[in-house]
Design an enzyme around this catalytic site. Structure first.
Site, PDB file in Angstrom:
ATOM      1  N   SER A 198       0.624   1.070  -2.595  1.00 18.53           N
ATOM      2  CA  SER A 198       0.493   0.267  -3.811  1.00 18.53           C
ATOM      3  C   SER A 198       1.722  -0.616  -3.898  1.00 18.53           C
ATOM      4  O   SER A 198       2.756  -0.311  -3.286  1.00 18.53           O
ATOM      5  CB  SER A 198       0.474   1.205  -5.027  1.00 18.53           C
ATOM      6  OG  SER A 198       0.699   0.478  -6.230  1.00 18.53           O
ATOM      7  N   TYR A 243       3.009   8.611 -10.153  1.00 17.42           N
ATOM      8  CA  TYR A 243       2.307   7.717  -9.221  1.00 17.42           C
ATOM      9  C   TYR A 243       3.324   6.908  -8.408  1.00 17.42           C
ATOM     10  O   TYR A 243       3.234   6.816  -7.180  1.00 17.42           O
ATOM     11  CB  TYR A 243       1.388   6.801 -10.028  1.00 17.42           C
ATOM     12  CG  TYR A 243       0.540   5.844  -9.228  1.00 17.42           C
ATOM     13  CD1 TYR A 243      -0.596   6.285  -8.572  1.00 17.42           C
ATOM     14  CD2 TYR A 243       0.848   4.486  -9.167  1.00 17.42           C
ATOM     15  CE1 TYR A 243      -1.400   5.403  -7.859  1.00 17.42           C
ATOM     16  CE2 TYR A 243       0.053   3.597  -8.460  1.00 17.42           C
ATOM     17  CZ  TYR A 243      -1.076   4.062  -7.808  1.00 17.42           C
ATOM     18  OH  TYR A 243      -1.868   3.180  -7.108  1.00 17.42           O
TER      19      TYR A 243
HETATM   20  C1  BGC Z   1      -2.201   0.998 -10.110  1.00 17.88           C
HETATM   21  C2  BGC Z   1      -2.726   0.292 -11.330  1.00 17.88           C
HETATM   22  C3  BGC Z   1      -1.882  -0.943 -11.655  1.00 17.88           C
HETATM   23  C4  BGC Z   1      -1.751  -1.806 -10.421  1.00 17.88           C
HETATM   24  C5  BGC Z   1      -0.877  -3.063 -10.644  1.00 17.88           C
HETATM   25  C6  BGC Z   1      -2.052   0.015  -8.978  1.00 17.88           C
HETATM   26  O1  BGC Z   1      -1.517   0.651  -7.867  1.00 17.88           O
HETATM   27  O2  BGC Z   1      -3.109   2.016  -9.729  1.00 17.88           O
HETATM   28  O3  BGC Z   1      -2.726   1.191 -12.417  1.00 17.88           O
HETATM   29  O4  BGC Z   1      -2.501  -1.704 -12.681  1.00 17.88           O
HETATM   30  O5  BGC Z   1      -1.200  -1.048  -9.376  1.00 17.88           O
HETATM   31  O6  BGC Z   1       0.325  -2.784 -11.275  1.00 17.88           O
END
Ligand code: BGC
Length: 255
Positions: free
Chosen positions: A143, A156
């Protein structure tokens, strides 16, 4: 088709970005093992779609936060298709909880599903690829939050930061075996993980305006990057992350 004859596993493969990755890999000729933990009917329908493309897929109900389940998942791929070429560690969850209110159970859940699964998925896939002797690809779906804080989503961010270093370190360790380890870092993607935001017009507007491209990604726009990284054109890419985030990490209000 760039992945003809290749065998891939996609964890968390029957929804969201994972589902899109499964379909794109199959379109490029790969046989795919779809890992899932719920909604078997979604897996069945994917298997049928892939059969219609002339490729084969199989669903495996495995909880990737358990090493025994991961072992079984890889064994199933080898049993069904004879080998493993591409491992996509995609399964992921988030709690949207902050440092102040995250419980032990929430912390364990996020770290186990996101990071522990990617660590042991990488380990077990690499052991199989080394046995085969002709390299392989391991793709970790991380991410933007592997490197960019998201206040209110601390576990996360921690898990994705861990995946960032897993990708780099394993990429270096496994390079002598020609096993390439790469991260794909999506920004905001229109999938179930973002439903809360997508269902709240004010929140969605705030998010869209923070993205230089002005919109969330569709899952296929992430899957196409994963498919490229699994293929011959990415033979020199390892131990790094490719971001597909619409520019969100570089966004600036111009102040
Ligand atoms: C997350 C989302 C978030 C996005 C952008 C993703 O990895 O799961 O919750 O909106 O990143 O920030």
């Amino acid at each position: 088709m760039s992945l003809q004859g290749k065998v891939a596993i996609v964890t968390g493969g029957n929804s969201g970005i994972g589902m899109s990755i499964v379909l794109e890999l199959a379109k490029q000729g790969a046989n795919v093992v779809i890992d899932f933990v719920s909604h078997p009917e979604a897996t069945d329908s994917l298997v049928k779609q892939i059969a219609a493309l002339g490729e084969q897929a199989v669903g495996v109900d495995a909880n990737v936060s358990k090493v025994d389940d991961l072992r079984m998942l890889i064994a199933k791929a080898v049993e069904k298709f004879g080998r493993l070429d591409i491992m996509v560690n995609n399964a992921g969850v988030e709690t949207r909880t902050s440092i102040l209110d995250t419980t032990e159970a929430q912390y364990d859940k996020v770290l186990e599903i996101n990071l522990k699964s990617a660590f042991f998925g990488t380990q077990l896939a690499a052991q199989q690829m080394i046995k085969q002797g002709d390299g392989g690809r391991i793709i970790n779906v991380t991410s933007v939050h592997e490197d960019w804080p998201m206040p209110g989503n601390t576990p996360y961010c921690l898990s994705k930061g861990g995946m960032r270093m897993l990708t780099r370190t394993a990429g270096v360790e496994l390079a002598p075996h020609n096993i390439l380890v790469v991260g794909v870092g999506p920004g905001a993607v229109a999938t179930p993980i973002n439903l809360t935001t997508m269902n709240d017009p004010a929140l969605l507007k705030k998010l869209d305006s923070a993205i230089p491209l002005g919109r969330m990604a569709q899952p296929t726009e992430i899957a196409s990057v994963v498919t490229f990284l699994a293929g011959p054109g990415a033979s020199y890419v390892t131990a790094t992350t490719i971001f597909a985030d619409g520019g969100i990490m570089q966004g600036s209000p111009g102040l």
